[in-house]
Design an enzyme around this catalytic site. Structure first.
Site, PDB file in Angstrom:
ATOM      1  N   CYS A 184      29.231  63.071  34.937  1.00 58.63           N
ATOM      2  CA  CYS A 184      27.846  62.607  35.041  1.00 58.63           C
ATOM      3  C   CYS A 184      26.863  63.744  34.734  1.00 58.63           C
ATOM      4  O   CYS A 184      26.771  64.165  33.604  1.00 58.63           O
ATOM      5  CB  CYS A 184      27.616  61.961  36.406  1.00 58.63           C
ATOM      6  SG  CYS A 184      26.202  60.841  36.378  1.00 58.63           S
ATOM      7  N   HIS A 214      32.109  58.089  37.501  1.00 54.41           N
ATOM      8  CA  HIS A 214      32.513  59.027  38.557  1.00 54.41           C
ATOM      9  C   HIS A 214      33.940  58.768  39.038  1.00 54.41           C
ATOM     10  O   HIS A 214      34.141  57.990  39.982  1.00 54.41           O
ATOM     11  CB  HIS A 214      31.586  58.859  39.759  1.00 54.41           C
ATOM     12  CG  HIS A 214      30.222  59.426  39.555  1.00 54.41           C
ATOM     13  ND1 HIS A 214      29.912  60.741  39.833  1.00 54.41           N
ATOM     14  CD2 HIS A 214      29.080  58.851  39.096  1.00 54.41           C
ATOM     15  CE1 HIS A 214      28.638  60.951  39.562  1.00 54.41           C
ATOM     16  NE2 HIS A 214      28.102  59.831  39.110  1.00 54.41           N
ATOM     17  N   GLU A 218      35.751  60.708  40.829  1.00 53.33           N
ATOM     18  CA  GLU A 218      35.920  61.245  42.201  1.00 53.33           C
ATOM     19  C   GLU A 218      35.441  60.262  43.266  1.00 53.33           C
ATOM     20  O   GLU A 218      35.835  60.347  44.422  1.00 53.33           O
ATOM     21  CB  GLU A 218      35.205  62.604  42.325  1.00 53.33           C
ATOM     22  CG  GLU A 218      33.700  62.554  42.571  1.00 53.33           C
ATOM     23  CD  GLU A 218      32.880  62.164  41.351  1.00 53.33           C
ATOM     24  OE1 GLU A 218      33.453  61.775  40.316  1.00 53.33           O
ATOM     25  OE2 GLU A 218      31.629  62.219  41.455  1.00 53.33           O
TER      26      GLU A 218
HETATM   27  N1  LIG Z   1      25.059  60.938  39.314  1.00 54.04           N
HETATM   28  C1  LIG Z   1      24.585  61.840  38.512  1.00 54.04           C
HETATM   29  O1  LIG Z   1      25.213  62.870  38.252  1.00 54.04           O
HETATM   30  C2  LIG Z   1      23.193  61.612  37.974  1.00 54.04           C
HETATM   31  C3  LIG Z   1      22.929  62.406  36.721  1.00 54.04           C
HETATM   32  C4  LIG Z   1      21.470  62.532  36.395  1.00 54.04           C
HETATM   33  N2  LIG Z   1      20.735  63.095  37.477  1.00 54.04           N
HETATM   34  C5  LIG Z   1      20.912  61.215  35.922  1.00 54.04           C
HETATM   35  O2  LIG Z   1      20.182  60.576  36.634  1.00 54.04           O
HETATM   36  O3  LIG Z   1      21.200  60.800  34.831  1.00 54.04           O
END
Ligand SMILES: NC(=O)CC[C@H](N)C(=O)O
Length: 233
Positions: free
Chosen positions: A86, A203, A205
């Site tokens: 992410c 994600h 994890e």
């Molecule tokens: N969950 C995250 O890592 C969010 C990634 C980033 N802050 C976004 O909004 O795209």
């Protein structure tokens, strides 16, 4: 296999990764503050999700200049493994360790949901515990997850089979209906040409501990351990 999880001001998925690699899989793991540069003891660097430096300018645009990222670039250059999840994927594209960019979601909303993904290749170090074509479910939570690359870069990614995960419908169809954020070619995760750097918006994890319900993500981490065993044998 030793894991190192980089922590920037604003990271928020760092502990989740540590829980998976150390808590569930019993692999030595340590957190790496973004100002640290000695990562010579680490096999796999993980750049976790979150809002590094408050997402100012663009997601990942400031984090890429951190001392730990300089060390990570060197780590990658040596052929060692780097996983960006992410915000970590965003940092890797900003740092030039992966091609393309993550731009605002097509709908301009932050999306917090579950996404179906197709594992395009089960024969990489990152996907060794999956089968090619397997459909998995992982959480997504991002505002800038819309993968973009120019036509030549995109063609190159496809030609060298660097797309490892694609958004799809629950039935496994790669289509606009299964694409939550407008990513080109439904791209959810790519690796570099050498295959040692992976970036993905979903994600794994957060879908690893059976206590949380979904466990499709833990196979990504388990696959790395399988691949190590295979490399040793
Ligand atoms: N969950 C995250 O890592 C969010 C990634 C980033 N802050 C976004 O909004 O795209």
């Amino acid at each position: 296999m030793k894991f190192g999880v980089i922590v920037f001001p604003g990271s928020n998925c760092d502990r989740d990764v540590v829980w998976v690699t150390q808590g569930l899989l019993h692999q030595p793991t340590r957190m790496i503050w973004h100002e640290d540069t000695d990562i010579s003891d680490i096999d796999v660097i993980v750049i976790p999700g979150g809002f590094s430096y408050g997402d100012y300018l663009r997601c990942g645009a400031i984090a890429r200049f951190s001392p730990a990222m300089r060390a990570t670039a060197e780590h990658a250059k040596q052929g060692k493994l780097v996983l960006g999840i992410c915000n970590g994927f965003q940092v890797l594209t900003e740092a030039g360790l992966l091609p393309g960019a993550l731009v605002r979601n097509a709908g301009l909303n932050f999306i917090c949901d579950r996404a179906s993904l197709k594992v395009e290749r089960g024969n990489t170090r990152w996907t060794a515990a999956y089968t090619t074509g397997e459909i998995i479910d992982l959480p997504i939570a991002h505002g800038e997850g819309n993968y973009y690359a120019d036509a030549d870069t995109l063609a190159e990614l496809e030609e060298h089979e660097q797309v490892l995960f694609r958004y799809c419908t629950e039935a496994g169809k790669i289509s606009d209906a299964g694409n939550p954020n407008g990513s080109l070619n439904n791209i959810a995760g790519i690796c570099n040409r050498q295959g040692n750097v992976l970036g993905m918006m979903p994600h794994p994890e957060r879908a690893s501990d059976p206590m949380l319900g979904e466990t499709d993500g833990v196979k990504l981490f388990q696959g790395l351990l399988m691949a190590t065993v295979a490399a040793v044998l």
